[in-house]
Design a protein around this motif. Structure first.
Motif, PDB file in Angstrom:
ATOM      1  N   UNK A 156     -45.363  44.582 -67.632  1.00 32.83           N
ATOM      2  CA  UNK A 156     -46.244  45.169 -67.913  1.00 32.83           C
ATOM      3  C   UNK A 156     -45.893  45.832 -68.639  1.00 32.83           C
ATOM      4  N   UNK A 157     -47.045  45.950 -69.733  1.00 35.35           N
ATOM      5  CA  UNK A 157     -47.255  47.423 -70.575  1.00 35.35           C
ATOM      6  C   UNK A 157     -47.415  48.956 -70.316  1.00 35.35           C
ATOM      7  N   UNK A 158     -47.862  48.729 -69.120  1.00 34.26           N
ATOM      8  CA  UNK A 158     -48.059  50.266 -68.207  1.00 34.26           C
ATOM      9  C   UNK A 158     -46.613  50.487 -67.563  1.00 34.26           C
ATOM     10  N   UNK A 159     -45.376  49.687 -67.428  1.00 28.90           N
ATOM     11  CA  UNK A 159     -44.727  49.726 -66.559  1.00 28.90           C
ATOM     12  C   UNK A 159     -43.580  51.454 -67.492  1.00 28.90           C
ATOM     13  N   UNK A 160     -43.646  52.540 -66.317  1.00 33.67           N
ATOM     14  CA  UNK A 160     -43.511  54.124 -66.297  1.00 33.67           C
ATOM     15  C   UNK A 160     -42.128  53.509 -67.707  1.00 33.67           C
ATOM     16  N   UNK A 161     -42.025  54.522 -69.118  1.00 32.76           N
ATOM     17  CA  UNK A 161     -40.547  54.451 -69.902  1.00 32.76           C
ATOM     18  C   UNK A 161     -39.199  54.631 -68.872  1.00 32.76           C
ATOM     19  N   UNK A 162     -39.191  55.177 -67.929  1.00 28.85           N
ATOM     20  CA  UNK A 162     -37.809  54.917 -67.324  1.00 28.85           C
ATOM     21  C   UNK A 162     -37.662  54.397 -66.151  1.00 28.85           C
ATOM     22  N   UNK A 163     -38.672  53.740 -65.925  1.00 27.34           N
ATOM     23  CA  UNK A 163     -37.857  52.412 -65.055  1.00 27.34           C
ATOM     24  C   UNK A 163     -38.022  51.571 -66.194  1.00 27.34           C
ATOM     25  N   UNK A 164     -37.881  50.995 -67.628  1.00 24.99           N
ATOM     26  CA  UNK A 164     -37.843  50.210 -68.846  1.00 24.99           C
ATOM     27  C   UNK A 164     -36.450  50.342 -69.194  1.00 24.99           C
ATOM     28  N   UNK A 165     -35.736  51.933 -68.898  1.00 22.43           N
ATOM     29  CA  UNK A 165     -34.822  51.702 -69.844  1.00 22.43           C
ATOM     30  C   UNK A 165     -34.233  51.836 -68.619  1.00 22.43           C
ATOM     31  N   UNK A 166     -34.012  51.913 -67.405  1.00 20.85           N
ATOM     32  CA  UNK A 166     -32.824  51.785 -66.342  1.00 20.85           C
ATOM     33  C   UNK A 166     -32.525  50.442 -66.409  1.00 20.85           C
ATOM     34  N   UNK A 167     -33.698  49.611 -66.521  1.00 22.99           N
ATOM     35  CA  UNK A 167     -33.576  47.904 -66.848  1.00 22.99           C
ATOM     36  C   UNK A 167     -32.585  47.212 -68.095  1.00 22.99           C
ATOM     37  N   UNK A 168     -33.030  48.296 -69.100  1.00 26.51           N
ATOM     38  CA  UNK A 168     -31.693  48.081 -70.140  1.00 26.51           C
ATOM     39  C   UNK A 168     -30.617  48.815 -69.890  1.00 26.51           C
ATOM     40  N   UNK A 169     -30.467  49.489 -69.660  1.00 28.80           N
ATOM     41  CA  UNK A 169     -28.682  49.914 -69.110  1.00 28.80           C
ATOM     42  C   UNK A 169     -28.328  49.287 -67.926  1.00 28.80           C
TER      43      UNK A 169
END
Length: 415
Positions: A101-114
């Motif tokens: 979701x667009x509303x996902x916290x940036x921290x979770x997005x970055x961890x998924x990317x890592x």
């Protein structure tokens, strides 16, 4: 040994290529508190800080075994499942597209990317998860990709059963009771299916957040039922509808053995585990520990395993967790006071406060009133009993007030 148990052992063995078993730790603090042997199965210490990696890896492993040409996997998730799928994609060298979701916290997005690195693409779409899920499923159809469900998939459930395989091997005997958190039901399905085959005398208790009681609804209606309103605070278990597959695994459950945990009380448990034990748990990860007070009479003298399912906690949420914990414990209250518009009235009110009372919020709501002004006041104290004395003093002095701490609509609007 049942076919499910055999497959769960194979899934567990395959996981050893990625990580060692998560610890099973006896917790002295909880054991002394409840006069029992309390063990924590620390899924919060898995590589992605949750058990979700198990189901994702097993499902991907089995798909690739039957269809080696399948190179594109898709999931929709705002948290732990996304990270598990990302980790699995990098491990197997396949491409993953993760819808969040667009509303996902940036921290979770970055961890998924890592965790996924070059093996994953992240697509942010939809304000709500249902919109994100629809976009992911449409993408699967267009791209001939394989959709990895977070829980409603037999291979995912089989992978989550590895928690139980490790648990029995580590404990060396059958526990008397296992306490399991429930969201979509994948973890509970896998653990109970394995243990009912391998440890038939073990009993179970299941825990859902009050605002996401999907198993309770399914058992009451003899099938998966959509909850009309979901409280998203316990994001790892805030599921509106139990899966069809997971319901088949869990329809034997006695509804009396499904406990509901208030979201604010979970915050108290999270802070206790952090401050006393130094264990960081996300709201869903604290569910199994949170209900121990309700089970105190049932677990005395017994061996109990609580599965702490995840530790992906964003510390930016800590002030909210503390606030909710204080409210639940009666250590913080908000009320609206009708303050007389006369010299000395404010000082008179301040003199009513005790030595442990602290003003956390003070805001005039109506500053133009001639005789009285409405004031929003937040008070923190060290003992809930202090509020009885304060309110008694205010009543005797003729100060009119309204406690809005438990008024969800007013508190949300004003606080």
């Amino acid at each position: 040994m049942s076919d499910f148990a055999t497959n769960a052992r194979l899934a567990t063995a395959a996981l050893r290529d990625l990580f060692d078993p998560t610890p099973l730790q006896r917790n002295d603090h909880l054991s002394a508190q409840y006069d029992a042997e309390i063990w924590l199965k620390r899924e919060d210490l898995a590589p992605v800080r949750s058990y979700k990696i198990r189901g994702a890896v097993n499902a991907m492993r089995k798909v690739r075994a039957t269809n080696p040409a399948q190179q594109v996997f898709v999931c929709a998730s705002a948290g732990n499942h996304a990270q598990g799928v990302a980790y699995a994609c990098r491990h197997f060298g396949v491409q993953g597209t993760i819808f969040m979701p667009v509303t996902t916290p940036q921290q979770k997005i970055e961890k998924t990317r890592v965790f996924g690195g070059d093996s994953v693409d992240i697509v942010l779409t939809g304000d709500y998860f249902d919109q994100t899920l629809a976009a992911a499923q449409n993408f699967c159809t267009d791209q001939n990709a394989h959709f990895l469900s977070p829980f409603d998939d037999p291979d995912v459930i089989e992978g989550q059963a590895s928690v139980a395989v490790e648990m029995l091997e580590q404990l060396g005997r059958a526990p008397d009771l296992v306490v399991l958190p429930v969201g979509g039901g994948g973890l509970a399905s896998g653990v109970t299916a394995y243990m009912r085959a391998e440890s038939p005398k073990t009993q179970f208790r299941f825990v859902e957040p009050v605002g996401g009681a999907s198993l309770t609804a399914a058992l009451a209606h003899d099938g998966p039922t959509t909850i009309s309103r979901v409280n998203s605070f316990v994001d790892g278990a805030a599921v509106a509808r139990l899966g069809v597959c997971t319901y088949d695994f869990l329809k034997w459950v006695d509804p009396a053995h499904v406990l509901l945990a208030p979201e604010d009380r979970i915050c108290v448990t999270m802070l206790e585990m952090l401050n006393v034990e130094g264990i960081v748990l996300e709201p869903a990860g604290a569910l199994s520990v949170d209900v121990l007070p309700e089970l105190s009479d049932q677990i005395r003298g017994k061996a109990v395993v609580c599965v702490t399912s995840g530790g992906n906690f964003d510390f930016e949420r800590l002030p909210e967790v503390k606030e909710r914990a204080q409210r639940y414990s009666g250590l913080k209250k908000y009320f609206i006071l009708r303050m007389p518009q006369r010299p000395g009235a404010l000082r008179e009110f301040l003199m009513m406060l005790g030595p442990d009372d602290d003003i956390a919020r003070f805001e005039y709501l109506k500053k133009s009133a001639r005789n009285f002004g409405s004031v929003l006041i937040g008070i923190e104290t060290k003992s809930a009993d202090n509020f009885r004395q304060l309110f008694d003093n205010m009543g005797k002095a003729g100060f009119s007030f309204r406690d809005i701490t438990a008024d969800e609509a007013l508190a949300e609007f004003l606080v």
